[in-house]
Enzyme design. Structure first.
Site, PDB file in Angstrom:
ATOM      1  N   GLY A  46       0.592  -2.345  14.080  1.00 34.30           N
ATOM      2  CA  GLY A  46       0.134  -1.527  12.978  1.00 34.30           C
ATOM      3  C   GLY A  46       0.946  -1.651  11.707  1.00 34.30           C
ATOM      4  N   GLY A  95       2.233  -6.227  12.462  1.00 36.45           N
ATOM      5  CA  GLY A  95       1.301  -7.052  13.240  1.00 36.45           C
ATOM      6  C   GLY A  95       0.444  -6.199  14.158  1.00 36.45           C
ATOM      7  CD  GLU A  96       0.846  -6.908  19.908  1.00 33.34           C
ATOM      8  OE1 GLU A  96      -0.151  -6.576  20.552  1.00 33.34           O
ATOM      9  OE2 GLU A  96       1.840  -7.463  20.410  1.00 33.34           O
ATOM     10  CG  ASP A 110      -2.249 -13.987   3.433  1.00 31.79           C
ATOM     11  OD1 ASP A 110      -1.244 -13.426   2.951  1.00 31.79           O
ATOM     12  OD2 ASP A 110      -2.250 -15.176   3.798  1.00 31.79           O
TER      13      ASP A 110
END
Lengths: 266, 266
Positions: A168, A165-166, A196
């Site tokens: 990486g 996610g945030e 996606d």
């Protein structure tokens, strides 16, 4: 030369189909069940925008989807298996008349809970798996992502992509590891679809460059991260629809500046 | 030419003082209070090794520490202010006879809760601040680290380093941002001191190279991350004591391989 194989209901807006057609994506393989409803999901994001609660999941037409690969795409050299039941993913591979050069699989914890053996069967057949950090831990029972990636590698895939996610994404290949951060943004408006978008950008870059080396996989990870960074800036597909090549190019440069350094190793 | 200014009790093991002396660190400024006890901390790490509960904090000799900078170090060009009361940090700066080229400050939430105005007063006087993500959010009231960094920048420091533990570190300077990941490890044995090791490696690299440009700050971040990756592999200072230049060099190469890519921007 890209084709989508999927299913939607009669409620699916024509404008989204047009959007894909206009980008030269072949939609022969997209079944439209006129009397059916399209897959629906809604959820609520937590303050950190990195975790969420699902409110509603309706499989609808996806529930008994039997993908049919159009004959002219049965020899595709890159196949991206989206996050569906592993039996559905397997059936796509069964329809290929020649072995693809690269098969990428996306999956999630839902299939680990409900269809683990089927999942293992399809994982055996793919070259690259994309999976998030918690799912990698669930699939292997290992907390360390380094150890988890090695165990997934032993299940079949030569390349293991772990999405954080945030925080990486990591790419593992034998003893090699590559890391791409997420671009630090002023505001994350809506993270829905970022994973996606990452997978699409990753697969698209590989299909376009037709180079499946570790070095080029790195670039594909950077390209996927770049596209995902746009996705989260607006609601739904809004940001992606108006995205220009110039904007993508500029942001790739930002990624370079974000991570590249020149340290002297004396 | 490095000196430490600090305080310990009579219980402090001579071997640790020798360790520093043997690395040519001047310890004139280290006060030994024979009848006193050294600062003591213990805690318990959570499963993710990225968060922890403090069990015991005893300030002991640190409680009323009045740092005295040895006269020959009053013109040092790089000053690193460790994570102590902001009034203590300020008093070190007050003792400098010439303005240092670079002042780096480390701090934590404890001082935000108990001495916020004093903290703001010292923050104004420094060039670089190192702070973790949660503390950056607390100090600014901003969730986005991009926005938080900009607000801290406005408080004084030209460079803002935000540490994210196992998720790496960010360096902000005007509109520029650089990101260094933590090296993915097989096992994190003991994260205690990783942040301090990072800060030490960062400051040491800058002092040694004497180049305070953004480009060289990037290298300092990578160097600090490299040293921190060793710290967590064993308990306490164990791994650092036996660390060789060759090992550091090898791991710097690993950091390069972890993040460097060659994407063509056509």
């Amino acid at each position: 030369d890209t084709a989508a194989v999927s299913v939607v209901g009669g409620d699916f807006p024509q404008e989204y189909l047009d959007l894909l057609s206009n980008r030269n994506i072949n939609l022969q393989g997209v079944e439209i069940v006129k009397e059916g409803k399209t897959f629906f999901w809604s959820g609520r994001y937590h303050n950190d925008m990195n975790s969420r609660d699902t409110l509603v999941t309706e499989l609808n037409t996806l529930a008994d989807f039997n993908p049919v690969v159009p004959s002219e795409y049965k020899d595709a050299n890159v196949v991206m298996l989206g996050n569906l039941h592993p039996i559905v993913q397997s059936s796509v591979l069964d329809q290929m008349t020649s072995k693809p050069d690269l098969v990428i699989l996306d999956t999630m914890n839902f299939w680990m809970d409900s269809a683990l053996q089927d999942l293992h069967n399809v994982i055996k057949r793919v070259d690259v798996i994309t999976i998030n950090d918690e799912e990698a831990r669930q699939l292997t029972g290992e907390y360390s992502l380094v150890v988890a990636a090695r165990k997934i590698h032993e299940m079949g895939p030569k390349y293991v992509v772990i999405k954080k996610g945030e925080h990486g994404a990591l790419l593992f290949h034998n003893e090699n590891v590559f890391f791409a951060p997420a671009l630090p943004l002023e505001e994350v408006f809506d993270p829905t679809g970022a994973g996606d978008t990452f997978a699409g950008g990753f697969a698209g870059y590989l299909a376009k460059t037709n180079d499946f080396s570790f070095e080029n996989m790195k670039n594909a990870i950077i390209y996927g991260s770049t596209l995902a960074s746009f996705c989260v800036e607006k609601f739904g597909t809004e940001r992606m629809v108006n995205l220009s090549n110039e904007e993508v190019h500029k942001r790739l440069l930002q990624f370079k500046q974000l991570t590249q350094f020149e340290i002297e190793l004396s």
